[in-house]
Design an enzyme around this catalytic site. Structure first.
Site, mmCIF file in Angstrom:
data_model
loop_
_atom_site.group_PDB
_atom_site.id
_atom_site.type_symbol
_atom_site.label_atom_id
_atom_site.label_comp_id
_atom_site.label_asym_id
_atom_site.label_seq_id
_atom_site.Cartn_x
_atom_site.Cartn_y
_atom_site.Cartn_z
ATOM 1 N N HIS A 89 9.215 6.642 32.115
ATOM 2 C CA HIS A 89 8.973 6.870 30.687
ATOM 3 C C HIS A 89 7.785 7.788 30.417
ATOM 4 C CE1 HIS A 89 11.880 3.719 30.285
ATOM 5 N NE2 HIS A 89 11.060 2.795 30.709
ATOM 6 N N PRO B 253 0.468 0.892 18.069
ATOM 7 C CA PRO B 253 -0.718 1.686 17.722
ATOM 8 C C PRO B 253 -0.778 1.963 16.230
ATOM 9 C CG PRO B 253 0.365 2.596 19.646
ATOM 10 C CD PRO B 253 1.270 1.553 19.092
ATOM 11 N N GLU B 254 -1.833 1.498 15.623
ATOM 12 C CA GLU B 254 -2.091 1.768 14.213
ATOM 13 C C GLU B 254 -3.304 2.693 14.160
ATOM 14 O OE1 GLU B 254 -2.141 -1.957 12.009
ATOM 15 O OE2 GLU B 254 -0.817 -2.881 13.465
ATOM 16 N N ARG C 168 9.982 2.671 24.633
ATOM 17 C CA ARG C 168 10.964 2.438 23.572
ATOM 18 C C ARG C 168 11.367 3.701 22.829
ATOM 19 N NH1 ARG C 168 8.428 -3.281 21.775
ATOM 20 N NH2 ARG C 168 7.168 -2.881 23.584
#
Length: 275
Positions: free
Chosen positions: A92, A2-3, A111
């Site tokens: 998660h 995600p930017e 992650r």
DNA sequence: CTTTCGTCCTGACTGC
DNA sequence: TGCAGTCAGGACGAAA
């Protein structure tokens, strides 16, 4: 990955789904993300009402009534989804918020490169993750002059410089590659070698690629989805990213898009068009 | 000061 | 089919 466009898309989605809502419950399943989540986070969130939703670079800032701010960074694999209480809990799901009217918000990050933090209002400029950030590329002050000033006296490549959040806030590998392509600048150029008209072109390219990506709901590579679970679709408009060997859309060069590694990151570009 | 490199982490993918 | 190995990448901290 995600930017800025992906974070902005999430922000706009949250505006609709949780804007003004009150948090009924907060469950923190694990706090060992990139930096430890404050142990008092959940108790601060319960009962709070959602205020302004803003963004700084790739950071999402959710204001709470009272004086708190929830800060979220998506790292590599973070995603936020909103749905009904019937949605099954996923592996998660590190933070789960339940709102009045039943909406459930989940922060999921396999992650664990993401960040969740809590700060007091007014602390934004002093927060260690926010203090050093460069200019917002979609704000009016961002132009070739500002970008040129940030790039001056930098001996690194222009590609590496664009990934540095101190130069400009919000670019990651995908949009750095795409912006350089649009500006017809080689990723291997020294950052301080750009002429004024080139920094102007690059600033404009950064702005337009980000705006177009936001319109498309962001790019979905592996992990990213919009908060309703739908994919973004800007990946279909990539000119170079992840297109090694394919023809460059802007010219008829034989080699097509090339891939090189810079600072351990893949860079995609057209050697003919970008100089 | 700047720059580079190693590190964190898991899932997807590749090759045997 | 299964398993080991590789790769992806944002940002920080250490080292140069």
């Amino acid at each position: 990955m995600p930017e800025l466009p992906e974070v902005e898309t999430v922000r706009r989605g949250l505006l609709v789904t949780i804007g003004g809502r009150r948090i009924l419950s907060a469950v923190l399943n694990r706090s060992d993300l990139r930096r430890p989540v404050p142990p008092f986070l959940a108790e601060r969130l319960v009962g709070a009402r959602i205020g302004a939703l803003t963004r700084r670079g790739k950071y999402l800032l959710i204001a709470l009534d009272g004086d708190g701010l929830l800060l979220v960074h998506f790292g590599m694999s973070g995603r936020v989804t909103a749905g009904g209480a019937d949605l099954p809990a996923l592996r998660h799901d590190h933070l789960i918020l339940t709102f009045d009217e039943g909406t459930v918000l989940r922060f999921n990050d396999p992650r664990r490169f993401g960040v969740i933090d809590y700060l007091a209002r007014g602390e934004e400029d002093r927060h260690p993750l926010l203090a050093g950030l460069g200019p917002e590329p979609l704000e009016p002050g961002f132009d070739g002059v500002a970008l040129g000033a940030a790039l001056a006296h930098r001996s690194s490549t222009i590609k590496a410089a664009l990934l540095d959040q101190k130069v400009v806030a919000g670019l990651g590998n995908i949009y750095a590659c795409e912006a350089l392509y649009r500006a017809r600048l080689s990723p291997r150029r020294r950052a301080d070698s750009l002429a004024p008209r080139q920094t102007a072109r690059l600033a404009e390219a950064i702005r337009t690629v980000l705006e177009e990506a936001i319109c498309a709901g962001g790019s979905s590579l592996r992990d990213y989805v919009q908060i309703n679970g739908e994919l973004g679709y800007f990946q279909h408009q990539w000119a170079v990213y992840a297109r090694e060997g394919k023809p460059c859309p802007g010219c008829d060069c034989k080699k097509g898009v090339r891939r090189i590694v810079q600072g351990g990151r893949s860079t995609f570009f057209c050697a003919k068009r970008q100089r």
